[in-house]
Design an enzyme around this catalytic site. Structure first.
Site, PDB file in Angstrom:
ATOM      1  N   ARG A 306      14.929   8.963   9.798  1.00  0.00           N
ATOM      2  CA  ARG A 306      13.470   9.208   9.744  1.00  0.00           C
ATOM      3  C   ARG A 306      12.985   9.541   8.331  1.00  0.00           C
ATOM      4  NH1 ARG A 306      14.546  12.268  14.537  1.00  0.00           N
ATOM      5  NH2 ARG A 306      14.326  10.922  16.342  1.00  0.00           N
ATOM      6  N   LYS A 328       3.828   1.474   0.252  1.00  0.00           N
ATOM      7  CA  LYS A 328       3.773   0.578   1.412  1.00  0.00           C
ATOM      8  C   LYS A 328       5.119  -0.118   1.479  1.00  0.00           C
ATOM      9  CE  LYS A 328      -0.889  -1.022   2.517  1.00  0.00           C
ATOM     10  NZ  LYS A 328      -1.838  -2.164   2.504  1.00  0.00           N
ATOM     11  N   GLU A 370      -1.513 -10.689  -8.775  1.00  0.00           N
ATOM     12  CA  GLU A 370      -1.833  -9.278  -8.478  1.00  0.00           C
ATOM     13  C   GLU A 370      -2.440  -8.591  -9.711  1.00  0.00           C
ATOM     14  OE1 GLU A 370      -1.947  -8.378  -5.501  1.00  0.00           O
ATOM     15  OE2 GLU A 370      -0.178  -8.970  -4.333  1.00  0.00           O
ATOM     16  N   LYS A 412      -3.579   0.638  -9.481  1.00  0.00           N
ATOM     17  CA  LYS A 412      -2.940   0.908  -8.186  1.00  0.00           C
ATOM     18  C   LYS A 412      -2.679   2.409  -8.015  1.00  0.00           C
ATOM     19  CE  LYS A 412      -0.027  -0.492  -4.620  1.00  0.00           C
ATOM     20  NZ  LYS A 412       0.711  -1.514  -3.936  1.00  0.00           N
ATOM     21  N   GLU A 422      -4.197   4.286   3.504  1.00  0.00           N
ATOM     22  CA  GLU A 422      -5.185   3.216   3.685  1.00  0.00           C
ATOM     23  C   GLU A 422      -6.236   3.569   4.733  1.00  0.00           C
ATOM     24  OE1 GLU A 422      -4.763  -1.604   3.337  1.00  0.00           O
ATOM     25  OE2 GLU A 422      -3.432  -0.587   4.733  1.00  0.00           O
ATOM     26  N   ARG A 426      -8.062   2.480  -0.170  1.00  0.00           N
ATOM     27  CA  ARG A 426      -6.888   1.634  -0.445  1.00  0.00           C
ATOM     28  C   ARG A 426      -7.081   0.188   0.009  1.00  0.00           C
ATOM     29  NH1 ARG A 426      -0.458   2.984  -0.208  1.00  0.00           N
ATOM     30  NH2 ARG A 426       0.175   0.919  -0.904  1.00  0.00           N
ATOM     31  N   ASN A 430      -6.232  -4.898  -0.986  1.00  0.00           N
ATOM     32  CA  ASN A 430      -5.934  -6.029  -0.126  1.00  0.00           C
ATOM     33  C   ASN A 430      -6.825  -7.236  -0.449  1.00  0.00           C
ATOM     34  OD1 ASN A 430      -5.143  -6.870   3.098  1.00  0.00           O
ATOM     35  ND2 ASN A 430      -3.788  -5.490   1.978  1.00  0.00           N
ATOM     36  N   HIS A 433      -5.876 -10.857   0.268  1.00  0.00           N
ATOM     37  CA  HIS A 433      -4.659 -10.849   1.077  1.00  0.00           C
ATOM     38  C   HIS A 433      -4.889 -11.273   2.532  1.00  0.00           C
ATOM     39  CE1 HIS A 433      -2.987  -8.919  -2.385  1.00  0.00           C
ATOM     40  NE2 HIS A 433      -1.795  -8.809  -1.821  1.00  0.00           N
ATOM     41  N   HIS A 437      -2.080 -13.701   3.324  1.00  0.00           N
ATOM     42  CA  HIS A 437      -0.999 -13.449   4.286  1.00  0.00           C
ATOM     43  C   HIS A 437      -0.991 -14.500   5.397  1.00  0.00           C
ATOM     44  CE1 HIS A 437      -0.306  -8.884   3.313  1.00  0.00           C
ATOM     45  NE2 HIS A 437       0.209  -9.699   2.415  1.00  0.00           N
ATOM     46  N   HIS A 449       4.256 -15.117  -2.741  1.00  0.00           N
ATOM     47  CA  HIS A 449       3.153 -14.249  -2.341  1.00  0.00           C
ATOM     48  C   HIS A 449       1.931 -14.447  -3.254  1.00  0.00           C
ATOM     49  CE1 HIS A 449       1.251 -10.632  -0.744  1.00  0.00           C
ATOM     50  NE2 HIS A 449       1.150 -10.131  -1.970  1.00  0.00           N
TER      51      HIS A 449
END
Ligand SMILES: NC(=O)c1ccc[n+]([C@@H]2O[C@H](COP(=O)([O-])OP(=O)(O)OC[C@H]3O[C@@H](n4cnc5c(N)ncnc54)[C@H](O)[C@@H]3O)[C@@H](O)[C@H]2O)c1
Ligand SMILES: O=C(O)C(=O)C[C@@H](O)[C@H](O)[C@H](O)COP(=O)(O)O
Length: 545
Positions: A306, A328, A370, A412, A422, A426, A430, A433, A437, A449
């Site tokens: 965990r 992330k 990016e 960032k 997020e 945040r 994206n 994206h 994606h 990507h």
């Protein structure tokens, strides 16, 4: 015989350029480096010449550069570390005032540090260095008129030793030329604040940062797992060996390259390796590689027991400016990109710019997407720097490489410092994206990507324009700048129904509501909720091939 006053040879990292520039200043003359001549002639970095055309081709270019400099340069000349391997180059050096700058193994490992661009030193640096020097020392000695040891000496002392040995006449020091010292500049440190209960950490950008690793790992850790992609097998093993040398029980876990690593099967393989090593909560994971590797490394760290600590060592542009920063982590599923994951920030991020020298150009350019994203959403200076010389921005040798990377990281870092999970701000990261994606999934994660995000940003710009928010000039600027660095702008027109379906599982969606990041203006991102399907289709029409 006319020609250089001094020719410096010696291994990489010995300080040929520092000493050479200092010496040139002391002698009142100019400094020249045949590596720079080769790069200028080939129009690309040395790592790319090796990659594209092979070592023989590089040595031929180098031989020509040495021949030209021996007749055309009257100042201080330095040659690349491997120049003496070529017999014809050694012949050219006969009767020249050649000085071999030497250093011992410990000093070499300390100075050269981690550099994927120096693959010969990647596996067990000490042993490799010894082997490399055993193979080359006699060649340096064969061409040299004198040997000057650099280990304990400052650049000034080394320069003085050369002046004394060759009885060189000191001239008028060239104005404004000062020693930069043998030691590397200290890295830039960018702070990421703790948010949502997470600890703060630093992103370091610079050279030779591997020395920071033990301190980040800390003394509570007994075991360290180094996760690396297949492409960086040597580097991963070198890091593991170094950690083992320092007393950690260090294992290396090799992952597939690129998106093939971001699967539950690969994560399960890592869990198995950790279990079999007896990895406890005080032990540490190190992810060294591109964004795909650090996404998996972070996810394994988030899920094992965990949550254990992890450190990111990004080796791609995209990894440095985006993936390794912000916590992330995750993997893909057949249903969509990054659908399984966790917010689990690293304990530190080490961006060693030397790693970029071995990055294939298409992967370098993918990372530019990016960087350009950071420019559009927050820091337009990024766009100006790229537009000033797009060709140079495509390579690590470009004049603004470090600045572009640092500016993007700052964008960032600032965002994730205030909204780790997020819940609002945040989402601006994206930008591009949502469609990006969807394209990646449509291409079964075989696309880079950055290429998908590039098309996604053109789409988002068109969406902003059609929604009456974004001015034409800023929308058009997307196409110009992305194309100028070699990123794609269009995708297959007949794929819209599938892409629309894919976008429904985007993490910004709420129920049946599709949500997109668009711009109100340059540097002013905002959320566009539930746009009219006709507007979406029209925007897609603008990126359809
Ligand atoms: N977590 C985040 O916030 C975040 C942000 C942006 C992107 N990402 C993810 O990052 C991934 C893309 O990352 P990427 O562009 O770095 O690609 P990547 O990790 O797939 O690396 C590209 C290729 O380069 C190789 N490689 C890496 N470093 C190298 C080096 N120095 N020299 C030679 N080869 C090297 C890799 O093995 C791989 O084959 C995507 O999965 C994307 O979803 C995550
Ligand atoms: O850090 C973020 O937040 C981002 O959105 C950065 C993106 O560039 C990155 O590709 C991220 O992995 C996308 O996250 P996702 O939540 O859309 O999967």
């Amino acid at each position: 015989m006319t020609g250089p006053l001094v020719v410096l040879v010696g291994p990489m990292g010995v300080g040929k350029s520092t000493v050479g520039e200092l010496l040139a200043a002391r002698l009142g003359t100019t400094y020249r480096d045949t590596d720079a001549d080769v790069v200028a002639e080939a129009g690309k970095p040395i790592a790319e010449i090796f990659y594209d055309e092979g070592e023989d081709h590089f040595r031929a270019l180098e031989r020509r550069a040495v021949a030209a400099a021996l007749t055309g340069h009257a100042g201080v000349l330095s040659l690349g570390g491997g120049a003496v391997l070529d017999g014809a180059t050694r012949e050219l050096l006969a009767d020249r005032p050649v000085v071999y700058l030497s250093m011992d193994v410990e000093e070499a490992v300390r100075r050269v540090g981690l550099g994927a661009a120096r693959p010969l030193l990647a596996v067990n640096p000490r042993r490799q260095w010894r082997e490399l020097m055993d193979a080359r020392r006699h060649l340096y000695e064969e061409v040299a008129r004198t040997v000057v040891a650099t280990d304990e000496n400052t650049p000034e002392e080394v320069a003085q030793a050369i002046i004394d040995a060759l009885e060189l006449p000191e001239g008028q020091a060239a104005p404004g030329v000062e020693s930069t010292g043998m030691t590397q500049q200290s890295p830039t440190r960018i702070q990421v604040a703790g948010s949502a209960g997470s600890d703060p950490y630093e992103v370091l950008v610079g050279h030779q940062l591997l020395g920071e690793l033990p301190q980040l790992i800390g003394d509570r850790a007994k075991r360290v797992a180094v996760l690396h992609p297949e492409a960086l097998a040597d580097t991963g093993e070198a890091v593991r060996q170094d950690l083992a040398d320092q007393g950690y029980e260090a294992i290396a876990i090799q992952l597939p390259n690129a998106e093939e690593a971001k699967t539950v099967e690969v994560a399960a393989y890592c869990w198995k390796a950790l279990g079999q090593t007896g990895f406890t909560r005080t032990d540490v994971i190190v992810g060294i590689g591109g964004g795909a590797t650090t996404d998996v490394a972070g996810f394994v760290a988030a899920s094992w027991l965990r949550g254990v600590r992890w450190i990111a060592i990004p080796t791609t542009v995209l990894g440095m400016v985006d993936a390794a920063v912000g916590g992330k982590t995750g993997i893909n599923t057949a249903e969509g990109k990054n659908l399984v994951g966790a917010f689990h920030p690293p304990a530190g991020v080490l961006c060693d710019l030397a790693a970029l020298e071995s990055l294939p150009v298409h992967d370098y350019v993918s990372g530019m997407a990016e960087i350009i994203k950071a420019g559009f959403i927050a820091d337009p200076v990024i766009l100006d720097l790229i537009e000033a010389d797009p060709e140079a921005a495509r390579t690590p040798a470009g004049p603004h490489t470090a600045e572009l990377i640092e500016r993007s990281i700052r964008v960032k870092a600032e965002v994730v410092s205030s909204d780790l999970k997020e819940s609002g701000l945040r989402e601006i990261l994206n930008y591009g994206h949502t469609l990006g994606h969807a394209i990646e999934k449509n291409e079964r994660y075989k696309w880079r990507h950055g290429a998908a995000v590039s098309i996604g940003m053109v789409f988002a710009a068109e969406l902003g324009r059609l929604a009456g928010r974004l001015d034409d000039a800023t929308a058009d600027r997307h196409r110009t700048i992305l194309e100028s660095v070699g990123l794609p702008l269009t995708y297959r027109g007949d794929q819209w129904p599938k892409l629309l379906e894919n976008m429904k599982v985007d993490k910004k969606s709420r129920g049946d509501l599709l949500r997109f990041i668009v711009l109100d203006a340059l540097g002013k991102p905002t959320v566009l909720e539930g746009p009219d399907p006709a507007v979406l289709l029209a925007a897609y029409g603008e990126v359809s091939a």
